[in-house]
Design an enzyme around this catalytic site. Structure first.
Site, PDB file in Angstrom:
ATOM      1  N   ALA A   1    -102.267  51.871 -24.015  1.00 43.00           N
ATOM      2  CA  ALA A   1    -101.264  52.197 -25.028  1.00 43.00           C
ATOM      3  C   ALA A   1     -99.978  52.568 -24.307  1.00 43.00           C
ATOM      4  O   ALA A   1     -99.845  53.672 -23.785  1.00 43.00           O
ATOM      5  CB  ALA A   1    -101.741  53.367 -25.880  1.00 43.00           C
TER       6      ALA A   1
ATOM      7  N   TYR B   1     -92.897  61.785 -20.574  1.00 45.33           N
ATOM      8  CA  TYR B   1     -93.661  60.768 -21.308  1.00 45.33           C
ATOM      9  C   TYR B   1     -93.257  59.370 -20.839  1.00 45.33           C
ATOM     10  O   TYR B   1     -94.098  58.551 -20.483  1.00 45.33           O
ATOM     11  CB  TYR B   1     -93.396  60.932 -22.804  1.00 45.33           C
ATOM     12  CG  TYR B   1     -94.180  60.000 -23.706  1.00 45.33           C
ATOM     13  CD1 TYR B   1     -95.567  60.099 -23.806  1.00 45.33           C
ATOM     14  CD2 TYR B   1     -93.526  59.056 -24.498  1.00 45.33           C
ATOM     15  CE1 TYR B   1     -96.277  59.263 -24.665  1.00 45.33           C
ATOM     16  CE2 TYR B   1     -94.231  58.226 -25.359  1.00 45.33           C
ATOM     17  CZ  TYR B   1     -95.608  58.334 -25.437  1.00 45.33           C
ATOM     18  OH  TYR B   1     -96.301  57.503 -26.294  1.00 45.33           O
TER      19      TYR B   1
ATOM     20  N   THR C   1     -94.634  54.522 -35.400  1.00 43.85           N
ATOM     21  CA  THR C   1     -95.709  54.204 -36.352  1.00 43.85           C
ATOM     22  C   THR C   1     -95.954  55.424 -37.225  1.00 43.85           C
ATOM     23  O   THR C   1     -95.781  56.555 -36.774  1.00 43.85           O
ATOM     24  CB  THR C   1     -96.988  53.826 -35.584  1.00 43.85           C
ATOM     25  OG1 THR C   1     -96.684  52.734 -34.724  1.00 43.85           O
ATOM     26  CG2 THR C   1     -98.110  53.429 -36.519  1.00 43.85           C
TER      27      THR C   1
END
Ligand code: UDP
Length: 312
Positions: free
Chosen positions: A117, A148, A178
């Site tokens: 991912a 991140y 999302t």
């Protein structure tokens, strides 16, 4: 009957839990691994009675052991919202780097296919718009989001190294914004913030002047795209997201109109390094996976509101 077996790290999280459902539905045995720092067992408790489902509470930054064969590993464990990176910067760096290394080692040992991912954050505050997979990005390595962004960029490099050097069968999905049921109401992201505020009748906090854009994909569409990628032969990164772009101010207005809240928009400071624009170019996903999003934002927001009404 032989059922394929998938390990889903971060399987009790928002995306992870929807992937558990998807792979169970498609005839897989699912091993869901999560240390629950941002995941929640409520997201998978409906699967506990299913004999094809196993949950393991574990931190994948340590050596990972799973008994028996494995056909597929989906590495989805990570804090994934800007306030989570602020509160857990070191865990975020560790799961993207050490966690990717450990799970790749497991894939090599088990001869399993591996899917990482990754994220639109590898493009940073993009200078190319919309973002295509061949864009290298514009990331501040020492900014708050850097923990991140750089962890995921490192993770992609590690995946390609295992692919090239150890012949591990790998896939990389770059996930764009999302939304949907099972998002944490307090994860600080735009949609959970706006919906929770609207349901409580509070003001809606738009950061900056709200002119920055995002492109929001409903979780059901995203999970279908990831499933197809995991069944495909594509080793290069593939963007999965909904190309329909909207400003954050307009997005807040949509939530206000959908919920009928009395709350008004209030403007707060824009966080540092907040990307100005974001929109996936999904040409590659369209042609290789024959995939594109099907759920309109209107429909997706309605379905998400039903969930938020139950949990806020
Ligand atoms: N945002 C906002 N109000 C909030 C939370 C987020 O205006 O209460 C903005 C944020 O500054 C960003 C956009 O909404 O421009 C999307 O933020 P989110 O945290 O959902 O994800 P990002 O795409 O930035 O990772």
């Amino acid at each position: 009957m032989h059922k394929p077996k998938v390990l889903i790290t971060g399987g009790a999280g928002f995306l992870g839990s929807h992937l558990c459902d998807k792979y169970i539905k498609n005839g897989y045995q699912v091993v869901c691994m999560d240390n629950l720092i941002t995941g929640n067992l409520d997201n998978v408790k409906h699967l506990f009675e299913n004999e094809d489902f196993t949950f393991i509470n574990y931190d994948v930054t340590n050596f990972v052991y799973v008994p028996g064969k494995l056909d597929l590993i989906l590495h989805f464990a990570s804090p994934a919202s800007p306030i989570d990176y602020l509160n857990m910067p070191i865990q975020t760096l560790k799961v993207g780097s050490l966690g990717t290394h450990k799970t790749l080692g497991l894939a090599k040992e088990k001869n399993a296919r591996y899917l990482l991912a990754s994220t639109s954050e590898v493009y940073g505050d993009p200078l190319i718009h919309p973002q295509k997979e061949d864009y290298w990005g514009n990331v501040n390595p020492i900014g708050y989001r850097g923990v991140y962004d750089e962890a995921k960029r490192f993770a992609e490099a590690m995946v390609m190294a295992y692919h090239r050097f150890h012949n591990v069968d790998t896939r990389i999905v770059r996930i764009f914004n999302t939304y949907g049921p099972r998002m944490r109401t307090n994860d600080g992201r735009a949609l959970p913030a706006f919906m929770s505020q609207a349901i409580r009748g509070e003001d809606i906090t738009v950061f900056g002047d709200g002119s920055q854009t995002r492109s929001f994909c409903f979780v059901e569409d995203l999970v279908e795209g990831i499933f197809r990628l995991s069944q495909s032969d594509e080793v290069n990164p593939v963007n999965i997201g909904n190309p329909e772009e909207i400003s954050i101010k307009e997005f807040a207005e949509e939530v206000i109109s959908l919920t009928g809240t009395k709350g008004k928009i209030v403007y707060k400071d824009l966080p540092k390094d907040d990307p100005q624009v974001r929109q996936p170019d999904i040409t590659r996903a369209r042609s290789i996976l024959n995939w594109e999003p099907k759920v309109s934002r209107r429909e997706g927001l309605k379905r998400t509101l039903e969930y938020f009404k139950q949990v806020v």
